[in-house]
Design a protein around this motif. Structure first.
Motif, PDB file in Angstrom:
ATOM      1  N   MET A   1      36.395  36.925  22.624  1.00  8.29           N
ATOM      2  CA  MET A   1      35.191  37.618  22.177  1.00  8.29           C
ATOM      3  C   MET A   1      35.163  37.686  20.638  1.00  8.29           C
ATOM      4  SD  MET A   1      33.769  40.955  24.164  1.00  8.29           S
ATOM      5  CE  MET A   1      34.152  42.346  23.108  1.00  8.29           C
ATOM      6  N   TRP A 168      30.147  44.734  37.493  1.00 11.87           N
ATOM      7  CA  TRP A 168      31.303  44.391  36.653  1.00 11.87           C
ATOM      8  C   TRP A 168      32.450  45.310  37.021  1.00 11.87           C
ATOM      9  CZ3 TRP A 168      26.450  45.719  34.555  1.00 11.87           C
ATOM     10  CH2 TRP A 168      26.284  47.062  34.199  1.00 11.87           C
ATOM     11  N   ALA A 172      35.133  44.956  29.575  1.00 10.06           N
ATOM     12  CA  ALA A 172      35.318  43.564  29.117  1.00 10.06           C
ATOM     13  C   ALA A 172      34.554  42.606  30.029  1.00 10.06           C
ATOM     14  CB  ALA A 172      36.793  43.218  29.076  1.00 10.06           C
ATOM     15  N   ASP A 173      34.614  42.865  31.322  1.00  4.66           N
ATOM     16  CA  ASP A 173      33.925  42.018  32.302  1.00  4.66           C
ATOM     17  C   ASP A 173      32.397  42.115  32.103  1.00  4.66           C
ATOM     18  OD1 ASP A 173      33.855  40.326  34.558  1.00  4.66           O
ATOM     19  OD2 ASP A 173      33.413  42.041  35.866  1.00  4.66           O
ATOM     20  N   LYS A 176      31.550  40.020  29.149  1.00  4.17           N
ATOM     21  CA  LYS A 176      31.717  38.594  29.470  1.00  4.17           C
ATOM     22  C   LYS A 176      30.503  38.089  30.254  1.00  4.17           C
ATOM     23  CE  LYS A 176      34.671  36.068  32.266  1.00  4.17           C
ATOM     24  NZ  LYS A 176      35.594  36.267  33.347  1.00  4.17           N
ATOM     25  N   LYS A 177      30.093  38.883  31.246  1.00  8.00           N
ATOM     26  CA  LYS A 177      28.955  38.468  32.090  1.00  8.00           C
ATOM     27  C   LYS A 177      27.634  38.498  31.309  1.00  8.00           C
ATOM     28  CE  LYS A 177      30.850  39.264  36.611  1.00  8.00           C
ATOM     29  NZ  LYS A 177      31.475  40.274  37.449  1.00  8.00           N
ATOM     30  N   ASP A 202      27.155  34.363  21.571  1.00 12.81           N
ATOM     31  CA  ASP A 202      28.483  34.909  21.260  1.00 12.81           C
ATOM     32  C   ASP A 202      28.436  36.073  20.276  1.00 12.81           C
ATOM     33  OD1 ASP A 202      30.323  33.461  22.806  1.00 12.81           O
ATOM     34  OD2 ASP A 202      29.996  31.690  21.537  1.00 12.81           O
TER      35      ASP A 202
END
Ligand SMILES: NC(=O)C1=CN([C@@H]2O[C@H](COP(=O)(O)OP(=O)(O)OC[C@H]3O[C@@H](n4cnc5c(N)ncnc54)[C@H](O)[C@@H]3O)[C@@H](O)[C@H]2O)[C@@H](O)CC1
Ligand SMILES: Nc1ncnc2c1ncn2[C@@H]1O[C@H](COP(=O)(O)OP(=O)(O)O)[C@@H](O)[C@H]1O
Ligand SMILES: [Mg+2]
Length: 282
Positions: A1, A168, A172-173, A176-177, A202
């Motif tokens: 990340m 999620w 963090a998940d 990410k998703k 990003d």
């Protein structure tokens, strides 16, 4: 990340464009807000007034016929186009080309509204902000995402985000998703919450303004109007999202000593937009 960029005054002043003394309403941008349904016309009065008070020159709303008088009386500065249906949106027909469109506040989920949105996004090329049931309808029809202009802005709260990207199992998940969803569909995600994050592929931005006074009905509708206004004033979508979220939070920070947390309402966001702008000039 990648590193998270704080949305603070330094970041804002890189993007904020002060008003040109020789401007006029014809070049300050014409925004359109599409939404509303029986019992949720208030979402449209809030979004459209926020849109005007954020500085665009002209604002038109497109809503069901039951909202016509309400809107004209509540917001005399706003122009109104109506659907043929009385209680919900069934077919979106416009008689002008706006510079930006906000879609979804109070729009509901009637099946005819699904069809209207499908038809509309298939031909629309105007920069777009999608919120509320507009997002819920997109979540149920993911194959429609390819029709959206690139860098369309989605403004989900946590529940709407879940409908879009699924569950999620950690923060963090969730990031990410959301990043994957943003990249796959070339969208900007305003992940509303405390704090609000903005995801553009990003790039991750974290807002530094706002407080719990904003936890009240309609503040999200107001944010949609503010971001749409900035896009109509020719801000790039990412700059409109960043500046809109920052100013929106700032209204609550400025108001807090006068209103306290409990009595602050969505109309107060609108009331304090002027002071939020003025604080950028200090
Ligand atoms: N005056 C008006 O006309 C208003 C109209 N509104 C419209 O009402 C419709 C429904 O919107 P809702 O968002 O209430 O319905 P949703 O069903 O999308 O979301 C509300 C649900 O999500 C849950 N939730 C979980 N985390 C949350 C979070 N971080 N933020 C917000 N909710 C969270 C809530 O507890 C609740 O169960 C939208 O079209 C919206 O534009 C609302 O904005 C309220 C004001
Ligand atoms: N505790 C909080 N701290 C900071 N901001 C908050 C808090 N609670 C809500 N907000 C902000 O208020 C807005 C609520 O939007 P939303 O849930 O869509 O409301 P509505 O649909 O009623 O208009 C978002 O911008 C969110 O970030
Ligand atoms: Mg909302």
């Amino acid at each position: 990340m990648k590193a998270v960029i704080p949305i603070d005054k330094t970041e804002i002043l890189k993007r904020y464009k002060p008003i040109n003394a020789h401007t006029h309403k014809g070049i300050q941008g014409h925004a359109l807000i599409i939404g509303g349904s029986y019992g949720k016309i208030g979402a449209m009065t809030l979004a459209s007034m926020a849109c005007l008070k954020t500085g665009c020159g002209l604002v038109t709303v497109f809503l069901p016929r039951c909202g016509y008088r309400v809107l004209q009386i509540a917001n005399p500065e706003v122009m109104v186009l109506t659907d043929i249906a009385v209680k919900y949106i069934s077919k979106i027909i416009l008689n002008f080309v706006p510079q930006a469109i906000g879609l979804g506040p109070g729009i509901g989920q009637d099946i005819e509204t699904h069809t209207a949105i499908h038809r509309f996004i298939k031909t629309n090329t105007v920069p777009l902000v999608i919120d509320a049931d507009g997002l819920n309808i997109m979540a149920q029809n993911k194959d429609w995402l390819t029709f959206l202009p690139k860098k369309t802005i989605f403004t989900p709260h946590q529940k709407e985000l879940e409908r879009l990207i699924g569950n999620w199992d950690s923060e963090a998940d969730k990031f990410k998703k959301t990043i994957a969803f943003s990249k796959q569909n070339n969208l900007i995600l305003v992940m509303k919450g405390a704090p609000t994050y903005i995801i553009d592929g990003d790039a991750i931005y974290k807002n530094t303004t706002g407080n719990a006074a904003l936890a009240t009905a309609g503040t999200g509708d107001v944010l949609t109007g503010m971001i749409t206004s900035l896009m109509a004033q020719s801000y790039e979508p990412i700059d409109a999202a960043i500046l809109g979220v920052y100013l929106h939070g700032l209204t609550a920070d400025i108001a807090l000593p006068e209103t306290g947390y409990q009595s602050f309402i969505a109309s107060d966001v609108i009331k304090y937009i002027g002071k939020a702008y003025l604080s950028l000039e200090k």
